[in-house]
Design an enzyme around this catalytic site. Sequence first.
Site, mmCIF file in Angstrom:
data_model
loop_
_atom_site.group_PDB
_atom_site.id
_atom_site.type_symbol
_atom_site.label_atom_id
_atom_site.label_comp_id
_atom_site.label_asym_id
_atom_site.label_seq_id
_atom_site.Cartn_x
_atom_site.Cartn_y
_atom_site.Cartn_z
ATOM 1 C CB CYS A 104 -0.912 -0.007 1.217
ATOM 2 S SG CYS A 104 -1.875 1.494 1.411
ATOM 3 C CB CYS A 262 -5.695 4.017 -3.563
ATOM 4 S SG CYS A 262 -4.847 2.491 -4.042
#
Length: 324
Positions: A104, A262
């Site tokens: 991530c 994101c």
Amino acid sequence: MSATSPAEATRPAAPQPATRLSVVKGHGTHNDFVLVDDRAGRLDLDAGLVARLADRRGGVGGDGVIRLVASAMLPEGRDLQAGEPAARWFMDYRNADGSVAQMCGNGVRVLAAFCERLGLWDGTGELALGTRAGVRRVRRVPAPDGSSAPWYAVGMGMVSLPGGEAAVDEGGDLQVRVDGLDVPRPALSVDVGNPHAVVALSDEATLARAELVHAPVVRPTPVDGVNVELVVPLGEQLVDGETVGRVRMRVHERGVGETSSCGTGAVAVAAAVRSWAGPSAPTTWLVQVPGGMVRVRLAADGTAELAGPAVLVADVQVDLDALG
């Protein structure tokens, strides 16, 4: 009733399971995480515990849970450290539903800030962190004017287009149906160590109409799921003498739902829009997400760098019994 012998009376009691867990809450452009310091690898971080910690009503709340663990404590961490001895610490990342994820981009910046808090890194030079997508190197960078949070830049590794140039020429290699949009849209597959499907939209009103409460339907169906990004190009601007591209995006993350940001998705969006625009397009992109702004730089060798803020907002003592 039997008597207790002197030996039994002095025998240490069996260790009891911990009933409290110390965690830290942090976010990168409002992509938020529960961070756990488990350097010794003692915590059984199963899917159920992750989901309860990430629950926004019954737990701490977050888009995911990041466990900081010594690389030597995990097989994948040991494999990475064999080639990269500096990668002493591993980012064990789980989505909010408990599923394991490769990496991530926002989370690795927040983890770097966590390592600073713990005294594992002094903020100078590079911090090498192991992830399931490979070693990621983080460094502190100057924050843009007006930013109150420190910025970190992460080398994101290789970015690739699984469909190749043919997919770029055709506008995409997937079809995505999104609630709120009238017809399925073409999407371009982008691999940033995890899978993405990038859909270009014509204007911000269309972007706002999209409903991302439910997962978009992607065809062909990806075996391991996919993150879906919706993006609107906003043109170019001159920043410190450099021509920079600008885009606005929203994202539905697999295993999470719509999130405010994101990091790997921002990289995927920049790579897709630049591919569509052609070789004369900028290599630096400012990506506006609902939670703020990040910067993506695309290098000639196919790698990318992601930069943006990371903030630690709370230290929390979790009552595991009350968590359920």
